[in-house]
Design a protein around this motif. Structure first.
Motif, PDB file in Angstrom:
ATOM      1  N   GLN A   1       0.828  -1.400  -0.019  1.00 20.75           N
ATOM      2  CA  GLN A   1      -0.044  -0.023   0.060  1.00 20.75           C
ATOM      3  C   GLN A   1       0.779   1.272   0.008  1.00 20.75           C
ATOM      4  O   GLN A   1       0.380   2.266  -0.294  1.00 20.75           O
ATOM      5  N   GLY A   2       2.135   1.131   0.407  1.00 23.85           N
ATOM      6  CA  GLY A   2       3.031   2.215   0.470  1.00 23.85           C
ATOM      7  C   GLY A   2       3.032   2.766   1.833  1.00 23.85           C
ATOM      8  O   GLY A   2       1.886   2.901   2.695  1.00 23.85           O
ATOM      9  N   GLY A   3       4.077   3.762   2.390  1.00 21.76           N
ATOM     10  CA  GLY A   3       4.040   4.283   3.489  1.00 21.76           C
ATOM     11  C   GLY A   3       4.247   3.447   4.764  1.00 21.76           C
ATOM     12  O   GLY A   3       4.070   3.984   5.902  1.00 21.76           O
ATOM     13  N   ILE A   4       4.650   2.234   4.435  1.00 23.21           N
ATOM     14  CA  ILE A   4       4.676   1.267   5.568  1.00 23.21           C
ATOM     15  C   ILE A   4       6.111   0.666   5.294  1.00 23.21           C
ATOM     16  O   ILE A   4       6.478   0.235   4.283  1.00 23.21           O
ATOM     17  N   VAL A   5       6.713   0.408   6.210  1.00 22.55           N
ATOM     18  CA  VAL A   5       7.833  -0.451   6.428  1.00 22.55           C
ATOM     19  C   VAL A   5       7.925  -1.412   7.574  1.00 22.55           C
ATOM     20  O   VAL A   5       7.793  -0.958   8.692  1.00 22.55           O
ATOM     21  N   VAL A   6       7.916  -2.631   7.335  1.00 18.36           N
ATOM     22  CA  VAL A   6       7.931  -3.720   8.292  1.00 18.36           C
ATOM     23  C   VAL A   6       9.451  -4.339   8.629  1.00 18.36           C
ATOM     24  O   VAL A   6      10.096  -4.741   7.518  1.00 18.36           O
ATOM     25  N   LEU A   7      10.024  -4.516   9.651  1.00 14.68           N
ATOM     26  CA  LEU A   7      11.287  -4.914   9.867  1.00 14.68           C
ATOM     27  C   LEU A   7      10.998  -6.384  10.622  1.00 14.68           C
ATOM     28  O   LEU A   7      10.112  -6.588  11.353  1.00 14.68           O
ATOM     29  N   ARG A   8      11.853  -7.328  10.024  1.00 14.96           N
ATOM     30  CA  ARG A   8      11.975  -8.794  10.736  1.00 14.96           C
ATOM     31  C   ARG A   8      13.241  -8.891  10.900  1.00 14.96           C
ATOM     32  O   ARG A   8      14.203  -9.119  10.125  1.00 14.96           O
ATOM     33  N   SER A   9      13.427  -9.656  11.896  1.00 15.23           N
ATOM     34  CA  SER A   9      14.770 -10.178  12.329  1.00 15.23           C
ATOM     35  C   SER A   9      14.734 -11.973  12.236  1.00 15.23           C
ATOM     36  O   SER A   9      13.881 -12.364  12.513  1.00 15.23           O
ATOM     37  N   PHE A  10      15.795 -12.263  11.681  1.00 17.23           N
ATOM     38  CA  PHE A  10      16.227 -13.323  11.596  1.00 17.23           C
ATOM     39  C   PHE A  10      16.842 -14.175  12.756  1.00 17.23           C
ATOM     40  O   PHE A  10      16.491 -15.456  13.413  1.00 17.23           O
ATOM     41  N   GLY A  11      17.803 -13.539  13.369  1.00 19.30           N
ATOM     42  CA  GLY A  11      18.596 -14.181  14.310  1.00 19.30           C
ATOM     43  C   GLY A  11      17.627 -14.469  15.502  1.00 19.30           C
ATOM     44  O   GLY A  11      18.150 -15.539  16.192  1.00 19.30           O
ATOM     45  N   LYS A  12      16.490 -13.611  16.064  1.00 16.31           N
ATOM     46  CA  LYS A  12      16.145 -13.964  17.669  1.00 16.31           C
ATOM     47  C   LYS A  12      15.301 -15.224  17.395  1.00 16.31           C
ATOM     48  O   LYS A  12      15.710 -16.072  18.049  1.00 16.31           O
ATOM     49  N   PHE A  13      14.525 -15.698  16.524  1.00 16.15           N
ATOM     50  CA  PHE A  13      13.508 -16.882  16.609  1.00 16.15           C
ATOM     51  C   PHE A  13      14.361 -17.965  16.130  1.00 16.15           C
ATOM     52  O   PHE A  13      14.432 -18.941  16.708  1.00 16.15           O
ATOM     53  N   PHE A  14      15.486 -17.626  15.311  1.00 13.11           N
ATOM     54  CA  PHE A  14      16.137 -19.147  14.671  1.00 13.11           C
ATOM     55  C   PHE A  14      17.428 -19.172  15.637  1.00 13.11           C
ATOM     56  O   PHE A  14      18.225 -20.162  15.375  1.00 13.11           O
ATOM     57  N   GLY A  15      17.675 -18.333  16.520  1.00 12.35           N
ATOM     58  CA  GLY A  15      18.777 -18.470  17.520  1.00 12.35           C
ATOM     59  C   GLY A  15      20.157 -18.312  16.896  1.00 12.35           C
ATOM     60  O   GLY A  15      20.951 -18.961  17.259  1.00 12.35           O
ATOM     61  N   LEU A  16      20.049 -17.501  15.676  1.00 15.14           N
ATOM     62  CA  LEU A  16      21.466 -17.362  15.264  1.00 15.14           C
ATOM     63  C   LEU A  16      21.701 -15.748  14.942  1.00 15.14           C
ATOM     64  O   LEU A  16      21.988 -15.447  13.765  1.00 15.14           O
ATOM     65  N   ALA A  17      21.592 -15.082  16.195  1.00 15.91           N
ATOM     66  CA  ALA A  17      21.863 -13.712  16.179  1.00 15.91           C
ATOM     67  C   ALA A  17      23.362 -13.244  15.448  1.00 15.91           C
ATOM     68  O   ALA A  17      23.517 -12.411  15.101  1.00 15.91           O
ATOM     69  N   GLY A  18      24.272 -14.074  15.641  1.00 19.55           N
ATOM     70  CA  GLY A  18      25.526 -13.833  15.160  1.00 19.55           C
ATOM     71  C   GLY A  18      25.811 -13.760  13.469  1.00 19.55           C
ATOM     72  O   GLY A  18      26.752 -13.304  13.013  1.00 19.55           O
ATOM     73  N   LEU A  19      24.886 -14.468  12.852  1.00 19.55           N
ATOM     74  CA  LEU A  19      24.639 -14.495  11.628  1.00 19.55           C
ATOM     75  C   LEU A  19      24.525 -13.207  10.871  1.00 19.55           C
ATOM     76  O   LEU A  19      25.122 -13.097   9.919  1.00 19.55           O
ATOM     77  N   ARG A  20      23.818 -12.305  11.604  1.00 15.91           N
ATOM     78  CA  ARG A  20      23.523 -10.920  11.212  1.00 15.91           C
ATOM     79  C   ARG A  20      22.862 -10.976   9.777  1.00 15.91           C
ATOM     80  O   ARG A  20      23.306 -10.721   8.920  1.00 15.91           O
ATOM     81  N   LEU A  21      21.423 -11.049   9.992  1.00  9.85           N
ATOM     82  CA  LEU A  21      20.366 -11.133   8.680  1.00  9.85           C
ATOM     83  C   LEU A  21      19.260 -10.537   9.299  1.00  9.85           C
ATOM     84  O   LEU A  21      18.494 -10.955  10.413  1.00  9.85           O
ATOM     85  N   GLY A  22      18.777  -9.662   8.837  1.00 12.48           N
ATOM     86  CA  GLY A  22      17.315  -9.078   8.857  1.00 12.48           C
ATOM     87  C   GLY A  22      16.726  -8.576   7.484  1.00 12.48           C
ATOM     88  O   GLY A  22      17.534  -8.468   6.506  1.00 12.48           O
ATOM     89  N   PHE A  23      15.331  -8.240   7.524  1.00 18.36           N
ATOM     90  CA  PHE A  23      14.806  -7.761   6.435  1.00 18.36           C
ATOM     91  C   PHE A  23      13.947  -6.480   6.633  1.00 18.36           C
ATOM     92  O   PHE A  23      13.485  -6.316   7.603  1.00 18.36           O
ATOM     93  N   ALA A  24      13.942  -5.737   5.468  1.00 22.63           N
ATOM     94  CA  ALA A  24      12.890  -4.671   5.498  1.00 22.63           C
ATOM     95  C   ALA A  24      11.732  -4.966   4.544  1.00 22.63           C
ATOM     96  O   ALA A  24      12.070  -5.311   3.408  1.00 22.63           O
ATOM     97  N   LEU A  25      10.599  -5.034   4.714  1.00 28.60           N
ATOM     98  CA  LEU A  25       9.305  -5.170   3.724  1.00 28.60           C
ATOM     99  C   LEU A  25       8.501  -3.944   3.866  1.00 28.60           C
ATOM    100  O   LEU A  25       8.588  -3.222   4.620  1.00 28.60           O
ATOM    101  N   SER A  26       8.614  -3.562   2.228  1.00 18.87           N
ATOM    102  CA  SER A  26       7.795  -2.280   2.091  1.00 18.87           C
ATOM    103  C   SER A  26       7.339  -2.368   0.449  1.00 18.87           C
ATOM    104  O   SER A  26       7.552  -3.491  -0.144  1.00 18.87           O
ATOM    105  N   ASP A  27       6.829  -1.391   0.021  1.00 11.31           N
ATOM    106  CA  ASP A  27       6.626  -1.127  -1.487  1.00 11.31           C
ATOM    107  C   ASP A  27       7.643  -1.189  -2.204  1.00 11.31           C
ATOM    108  O   ASP A  27       8.981  -1.036  -1.796  1.00 11.31           O
ATOM    109  N   THR A  28       7.759  -1.679  -3.430  1.00 10.66           N
ATOM    110  CA  THR A  28       8.891  -2.071  -4.533  1.00 10.66           C
ATOM    111  C   THR A  28       9.894  -0.745  -4.581  1.00 10.66           C
ATOM    112  O   THR A  28      11.005  -0.967  -4.603  1.00 10.66           O
ATOM    113  N   LEU A  29       9.283   0.591  -4.399  1.00 13.87           N
ATOM    114  CA  LEU A  29      10.149   1.785  -4.899  1.00 13.87           C
ATOM    115  C   LEU A  29      11.156   1.691  -3.352  1.00 13.87           C
ATOM    116  O   LEU A  29      12.273   2.154  -3.643  1.00 13.87           O
TER     117      LEU A  29
END
Length: 351
Positions: free
Chosen positions: A193-221
């Protein structure tokens, strides 16, 4: 509450065993570190292909990671996913998507969001009412919240996003703990829809925080803008391999959610035995609120059990989950020692 210029200075967070050793130099080692919300039961390690270390990551592999992440989190497509070396590095970049203005953070919460917004040039303040966020240019919500587990409904967040979008603002929702939260409240599927950024962390749930991986979900632009800032090879080869395999492993994820729920219930029962109230949290951490929180923190720390305390909230503690049975036993023993000392003090006062 307005934040001062000191908001730009980094504050202490959980997980620092060096700081724990300085605070409790005579504590038995190793520490049982319950100061983070990281899963103690990590995703199984596996042999990496040699190319994950010897070659620069391939663009096609990064696209595969984005696709798997979109499927796992419920984003509209891989084009709505920007992968990064941890969500921490995303915070100031996401805050910079809006011209410097007024940033409001729904608090109390994770301190790094306010710091990142200040770095991006915003005037930052913390508010406790969701509706107050509509006055912001940049609004930030941690959902489920860290450290108390508060959840704001998707419906309320979408209304807020609409208000902000109408004036060119941005809503940032940090869903670092949504892997163990109510998925129906996630905004991952609404980012187009735009105007939204969702952040998701990989390391917390998967217990691999030292791997350093995360995501920003948003509109394509917005995703394209973030990826342009990162440049090529932003995500390391090992992180790509673990991210692709673990995010596609829905069976492991379902089993782990059940296991974490059982562990959280076990931890609640253990605290209840010693009269410690659990006021909230998620299945990755429990939120404690009590008058003698500082005394409990110190008593456990002296016995090599590290909880997360908050300098600005002295009656609050956060406790992660023990992993091995030995850690559960050490925690139980430390709680028994604290309880006995508390009883002795009460008897002294009674005299």
């Amino acid at each position: 509450m307005k934040l001062s210029d000191g908001a730009i200075a980094a504050v202490d967070h959980g997980g620092s065993l060096g700081r724990a050793s300085a605070l409790f130099p005579h504590a038995p080692q190793p520490f049982v570190d319950l100061s983070t919300g990281i899963n103690p039961h990590s995703y199984p390690l596996f042999d990496l292909p040699a190319t994950a270390l010897s070659r620069l990551p391939e663009a096609a592999r990064l696209h595969e990671l984005a696709k798997v992440a979109a499927d796992a989190y419920g984003a509209p497509s891989a084009l709505h996913v920007a992968a990064a070396p941890g969500t921490q590095i995303l915070l100031p970049r996401v805050a910079s998507l809006v011209s410097p203005g007024r940033a409001l953070v729904l608090g109390p919460t994770y301190a790094e969001h306010a710091r990142a917004a200040a770095i991006a040039g915003h005037a930052v303040a913390e508010v406790e009412d969701v509706e107050a966020l509509a006055a912001a240019d940049l609004a930030i919500v941690v959902n489920p919240n860290n450290p108390d587990g508060r959840v704001v409904s998707r419906e309320r967040l979408l209304r807020l996003a609409g208000d902000l979008r109408a004036k060119g603002g941005l809503l940032v929702v940090d869903e670092a703990f949504m892997d163990v939260g109510p998925h129906v409240e996630s905004l991952a599927g609404d980012v187009g829809q735009g105007g939204i950024v969702v952040l998701r962390s990989f390391g917390k749930f998967f217990g691999l925080a030292g791997l350093r991986l995360g995501f920003a979900l948003s509109d394509t632009l917005t995703v394209e803008s973030l990826e342009t800032q990162f440049g090529p090879w932003a995500v390391a080869g090992p992180a790509l391999e673990y991210g692709i395999r673990a995010l596609a492993d829905s069976g492991w994820q379902a089993d782990m959610r059940r296991r974490l729920a059982e562990d959280a219930a076990r931890l609640d029962a253990l605290f209840a035995r010693f009269g410690i109230p659990v006021a909230g949290g998620t299945t990755l951490f429990r939120y404690l609120q009590m008058p003698d929180a500082g005394g409990l923190f110190s008593a456990l720390g002296e016995r090599g059990i590290l909880l997360r305390h908050f300098a600005d909230r002295p009656q609050v503690l956060r406790a992660g989950l023990p992993g091995r049975q030995e850690e559960w036993q050490r925690l139980e023993s430390a709680l028994a020692g604290w309880d006995a000392r508390r009883d002795d003090s009460a008897r002294e006062i009674a005299r």
